[in-house]
Design a protein around this motif. Structure first.
Motif, PDB file in Angstrom:
ATOM      1  N   GLY A  49      -4.834  -7.540  -2.357  1.00  0.00           N
ATOM      2  CA  GLY A  49      -5.184  -7.609  -1.018  1.00  0.00           C
ATOM      3  C   GLY A  49      -4.138  -6.914  -0.159  1.00  0.00           C
ATOM      4  N   ILE A  50      -4.475  -6.044   0.475  1.00  0.00           N
ATOM      5  CA  ILE A  50      -3.856  -5.267   1.366  1.00  0.00           C
ATOM      6  C   ILE A  50      -3.923  -5.961   2.909  1.00  0.00           C
ATOM      7  CG2 ILE A  50      -3.328  -2.761   2.441  1.00  0.00           C
ATOM      8  CD1 ILE A  50      -2.800  -3.223  -0.799  1.00  0.00           C
ATOM      9  N   ASP A  51      -2.974  -5.912   3.548  1.00  0.00           N
ATOM     10  CA  ASP A  51      -2.845  -6.348   4.969  1.00  0.00           C
ATOM     11  C   ASP A  51      -2.540  -5.029   5.951  1.00  0.00           C
ATOM     12  OD1 ASP A  51      -2.488  -7.398   7.608  1.00  0.00           O
ATOM     13  OD2 ASP A  51      -0.905  -8.893   6.807  1.00  0.00           O
ATOM     14  N   GLY A  52      -3.748  -4.636   6.497  1.00  0.00           N
ATOM     15  CA  GLY A  52      -3.852  -3.661   7.329  1.00  0.00           C
ATOM     16  C   GLY A  52      -3.018  -3.759   8.696  1.00  0.00           C
ATOM     17  N   ARG A  53      -2.571  -4.883   9.127  1.00  0.00           N
ATOM     18  CA  ARG A  53      -1.867  -5.536  10.106  1.00  0.00           C
ATOM     19  C   ARG A  53      -2.380  -5.016  11.566  1.00  0.00           C
ATOM     20  NH1 ARG A  53       3.882  -3.485   8.591  1.00  0.00           N
ATOM     21  NH2 ARG A  53       4.594  -4.943  10.080  1.00  0.00           N
ATOM     22  N   LYS A  54      -3.593  -4.761  11.258  1.00  0.00           N
ATOM     23  CA  LYS A  54      -4.231  -4.177  12.685  1.00  0.00           C
ATOM     24  C   LYS A  54      -3.623  -2.741  13.324  1.00  0.00           C
ATOM     25  CE  LYS A  54      -6.050  -8.638  13.950  1.00  0.00           C
ATOM     26  NZ  LYS A  54      -6.148  -9.767  15.153  1.00  0.00           N
ATOM     27  N   GLU A  55      -3.068  -2.005  12.096  1.00  0.00           N
ATOM     28  CA  GLU A  55      -2.390  -0.953  12.233  1.00  0.00           C
ATOM     29  C   GLU A  55      -3.327   0.247  11.796  1.00  0.00           C
ATOM     30  OE1 GLU A  55       0.147   0.107  13.917  1.00  0.00           O
ATOM     31  OE2 GLU A  55       1.296  -1.996  13.971  1.00  0.00           O
ATOM     32  N   VAL A  56      -3.621   1.127  12.609  1.00  0.00           N
ATOM     33  CA  VAL A  56      -4.224   2.387  12.220  1.00  0.00           C
ATOM     34  C   VAL A  56      -3.610   3.381  11.039  1.00  0.00           C
ATOM     35  CG1 VAL A  56      -5.538   4.805  13.072  1.00  0.00           C
ATOM     36  CG2 VAL A  56      -5.470   2.777  14.189  1.00  0.00           C
ATOM     37  N   ASN A  57      -2.191   3.472  11.336  1.00  0.00           N
ATOM     38  CA  ASN A  57      -1.186   4.336  10.208  1.00  0.00           C
ATOM     39  C   ASN A  57      -1.289   3.613   8.866  1.00  0.00           C
ATOM     40  OD1 ASN A  57       0.749   5.582   8.791  1.00  0.00           O
ATOM     41  ND2 ASN A  57       1.925   5.651  10.719  1.00  0.00           N
ATOM     42  N   PRO A  58      -1.636   3.773   7.678  1.00  0.00           N
ATOM     43  CA  PRO A  58      -1.603   3.164   6.513  1.00  0.00           C
ATOM     44  C   PRO A  58      -0.227   3.213   6.041  1.00  0.00           C
ATOM     45  CG  PRO A  58      -3.201   5.246   6.440  1.00  0.00           C
ATOM     46  CD  PRO A  58      -2.443   5.222   7.789  1.00  0.00           C
ATOM     47  N   ASP A  59       0.764   3.856   6.616  1.00  0.00           N
ATOM     48  CA  ASP A  59       2.068   3.609   6.425  1.00  0.00           C
ATOM     49  C   ASP A  59       2.538   2.264   6.736  1.00  0.00           C
ATOM     50  OD1 ASP A  59       2.195   6.250   5.119  1.00  0.00           O
ATOM     51  OD2 ASP A  59       3.265   7.168   7.025  1.00  0.00           O
ATOM     52  N   LYS A  60       1.772   1.742   7.639  1.00  0.00           N
ATOM     53  CA  LYS A  60       2.219   0.314   8.101  1.00  0.00           C
ATOM     54  C   LYS A  60       1.683  -0.828   7.539  1.00  0.00           C
ATOM     55  CE  LYS A  60       3.868   2.278  12.394  1.00  0.00           C
ATOM     56  NZ  LYS A  60       3.570   1.911  14.081  1.00  0.00           N
ATOM     57  N   TRP A  61       0.655  -0.544   6.567  1.00  0.00           N
ATOM     58  CA  TRP A  61      -0.016  -1.728   5.791  1.00  0.00           C
ATOM     59  C   TRP A  61       0.753  -1.996   4.490  1.00  0.00           C
ATOM     60  CZ3 TRP A  61      -5.079   1.573   4.625  1.00  0.00           C
ATOM     61  CH2 TRP A  61      -5.936   1.999   5.928  1.00  0.00           C
ATOM     62  N   ARG A  62       0.342  -3.308   4.310  1.00  0.00           N
ATOM     63  CA  ARG A  62       1.192  -4.019   3.166  1.00  0.00           C
ATOM     64  C   ARG A  62       0.714  -4.630   2.217  1.00  0.00           C
ATOM     65  NH1 ARG A  62       4.271  -0.991   4.747  1.00  0.00           N
ATOM     66  NH2 ARG A  62       6.070  -1.258   6.353  1.00  0.00           N
ATOM     67  N   GLN A 134     -11.185  -5.441  10.939  1.00  0.00           N
ATOM     68  CA  GLN A 134     -12.255  -5.384   9.986  1.00  0.00           C
ATOM     69  C   GLN A 134     -11.801  -4.962   8.600  1.00  0.00           C
ATOM     70  OE1 GLN A 134     -14.023  -1.242   9.991  1.00  0.00           O
ATOM     71  NE2 GLN A 134     -12.606  -0.594  11.369  1.00  0.00           N
ATOM     72  N   THR A 135     -12.672  -5.373   7.619  1.00  0.00           N
ATOM     73  CA  THR A 135     -12.193  -5.443   6.213  1.00  0.00           C
ATOM     74  C   THR A 135     -13.275  -4.691   5.196  1.00  0.00           C
ATOM     75  OG1 THR A 135     -11.105  -7.744   6.499  1.00  0.00           O
ATOM     76  CG2 THR A 135     -11.828  -7.218   4.275  1.00  0.00           C
ATOM     77  N   LEU A 136     -12.247  -3.907   4.207  1.00  0.00           N
ATOM     78  CA  LEU A 136     -13.283  -3.088   3.382  1.00  0.00           C
ATOM     79  C   LEU A 136     -12.949  -4.078   1.937  1.00  0.00           C
ATOM     80  CD1 LEU A 136     -11.979   0.253   3.597  1.00  0.00           C
ATOM     81  CD2 LEU A 136     -13.961  -0.515   4.517  1.00  0.00           C
ATOM     82  N   TYR A 137     -14.156  -4.640   1.556  1.00  0.00           N
ATOM     83  CA  TYR A 137     -14.125  -5.568   0.326  1.00  0.00           C
ATOM     84  C   TYR A 137     -14.263  -4.825  -0.719  1.00  0.00           C
ATOM     85  CZ  TYR A 137     -13.758  -9.726   3.064  1.00  0.00           C
ATOM     86  OH  TYR A 137     -13.255 -10.749   3.976  1.00  0.00           O
ATOM     87  N   TYR A 138     -13.760  -4.914  -2.074  1.00  0.00           N
ATOM     88  CA  TYR A 138     -14.201  -4.173  -3.374  1.00  0.00           C
ATOM     89  C   TYR A 138     -14.783  -5.381  -4.022  1.00  0.00           C
ATOM     90  CZ  TYR A 138     -10.808  -1.353  -1.001  1.00  0.00           C
ATOM     91  OH  TYR A 138     -10.002  -0.798  -0.130  1.00  0.00           O
ATOM     92  N   CYS A 139     -15.963  -5.164  -4.423  1.00  0.00           N
ATOM     93  CA  CYS A 139     -16.769  -6.281  -5.250  1.00  0.00           C
ATOM     94  C   CYS A 139     -17.080  -5.386  -6.794  1.00  0.00           C
ATOM     95  CB  CYS A 139     -17.951  -6.710  -4.424  1.00  0.00           C
ATOM     96  SG  CYS A 139     -17.576  -7.395  -2.937  1.00  0.00           S
ATOM     97  N   PHE A 151      -9.431  -6.335  -1.478  1.00  0.00           N
ATOM     98  CA  PHE A 151      -9.755  -5.874  -0.184  1.00  0.00           C
ATOM     99  C   PHE A 151      -8.621  -5.091   0.441  1.00  0.00           C
ATOM    100  CE2 PHE A 151      -7.904 -10.175   0.476  1.00  0.00           C
ATOM    101  CZ  PHE A 151      -7.187  -9.865   1.605  1.00  0.00           C
ATOM    102  N   THR A 152      -8.961  -4.459   1.524  1.00  0.00           N
ATOM    103  CA  THR A 152      -8.165  -3.824   2.657  1.00  0.00           C
ATOM    104  C   THR A 152      -8.378  -4.293   3.643  1.00  0.00           C
ATOM    105  OG1 THR A 152      -7.572  -1.701   1.230  1.00  0.00           O
ATOM    106  CG2 THR A 152      -6.947  -1.629   3.615  1.00  0.00           C
ATOM    107  N   GLY A 153      -7.701  -5.355   4.378  1.00  0.00           N
ATOM    108  CA  GLY A 153      -8.212  -6.235   5.654  1.00  0.00           C
ATOM    109  C   GLY A 153      -7.362  -6.103   6.788  1.00  0.00           C
ATOM    110  N   TYR A 154      -7.809  -6.731   7.958  1.00  0.00           N
ATOM    111  CA  TYR A 154      -7.051  -6.732   8.940  1.00  0.00           C
ATOM    112  C   TYR A 154      -6.971  -5.533   9.562  1.00  0.00           C
ATOM    113  CZ  TYR A 154      -6.200 -11.540   6.726  1.00  0.00           C
ATOM    114  OH  TYR A 154      -6.406 -12.705   6.261  1.00  0.00           O
ATOM    115  N   LEU A 155      -7.848  -4.679   9.301  1.00  0.00           N
ATOM    116  CA  LEU A 155      -7.697  -3.295  10.010  1.00  0.00           C
ATOM    117  C   LEU A 155      -8.401  -3.437  11.486  1.00  0.00           C
ATOM    118  CD1 LEU A 155      -9.270  -1.526   6.637  1.00  0.00           C
ATOM    119  CD2 LEU A 155      -6.855  -1.353   7.551  1.00  0.00           C
ATOM    120  N   PRO A 156      -7.925  -2.418  12.033  1.00  0.00           N
ATOM    121  CA  PRO A 156      -8.250  -2.407  13.384  1.00  0.00           C
ATOM    122  C   PRO A 156      -9.979  -2.131  13.648  1.00  0.00           C
ATOM    123  CG  PRO A 156      -6.490  -0.727  13.355  1.00  0.00           C
ATOM    124  CD  PRO A 156      -6.791  -1.197  12.070  1.00  0.00           C
ATOM    125  N   ASN A 157     -10.514  -2.509  14.474  1.00  0.00           N
ATOM    126  CA  ASN A 157     -11.841  -2.363  14.843  1.00  0.00           C
ATOM    127  C   ASN A 157     -12.041  -2.159  16.316  1.00  0.00           C
ATOM    128  OD1 ASN A 157     -14.623  -2.299  14.435  1.00  0.00           O
ATOM    129  ND2 ASN A 157     -15.129  -4.393  14.796  1.00  0.00           N
TER     130      ASN A 157
END
Length: 160
Positions: A49-62, A134-139, A151-157
């Motif tokens: 699970g990736i936390d996008g931290r509501k950041e647009v820049n993927p360098d800030k995702w964790r 928003q969240t992108l789920y991989y199922c 998932f890659t979640g907590y992305l800006p929407n």
């Protein structure tokens, strides 16, 4: 006007099952703070699970959730925190109204699912919690049913 409680995939078994898992069951389990309601909806092996931290820049995702156990602990923490709050409106209705899941891409036994939150919920003190991510789920089709493998979640929407 869409009915937020109505599964938008009545004649598509795969998409219907994914929607039920990621909207209906997820919301009800979260409101009950009951992980057992959703624990069978995950593929534990290889979960990420990736936390996008509501950041647009993927360098800030964790990589906040390298295991399902790590995600479960955070999910339970958030659910218990939410359960301890007082709201001026029905939380279930507010969350369903805020949630949209209408885009599911399926290739074979793998799916990419886009779940979006756009709205909020009014607290008893009159303040408003904004639910906008928003969240992108991989199922994957796993052991005969659709499950979440990451998932890659907590992305800006919306994004940027």
């Amino acid at each position: 006007m869409r009915d937020p409680f109505q599964n938008p995939f009545p004649s598509d078994g795969a998409r219907q099952a994914i929607w039920e898992m990621l909207v209906s069951r997820d919301i009800d389990a979260f409101l009950a703070a009951d992980w057992s309601m959703v624990e069978d909806d995950f593929v534990e092996e290889g979960f990420i699970g990736i936390d996008g931290r509501k950041e647009v820049n993927p360098d800030k995702w964790r990589l906040a959730f390298p295991t399902l156990a790590a995600y479960r602990e955070e999910w339970l923490r958030q659910a218990r925190d939410f359960a301890g709050q007082n709201f001026a409106e029905d939380p279930r209705t507010a969350i369903f109204t805020t949630t949209t899941l209408e885009d599911i891409e399926i290739e074979g036994e793998t799916a990419l699912v886009r779940k979006k939150f756009d709205g909020g919920i009014t607290k008893a003190d009159g303040t408003r919690d904004v639910l906008q991510w928003q969240t992108l789920y991989y199922c994957r089709l796993h052991q005969g049913r659709w499950k979440i493998s990451g998932f890659t979640g907590y992305l800006p929407n919306p994004m940027g």
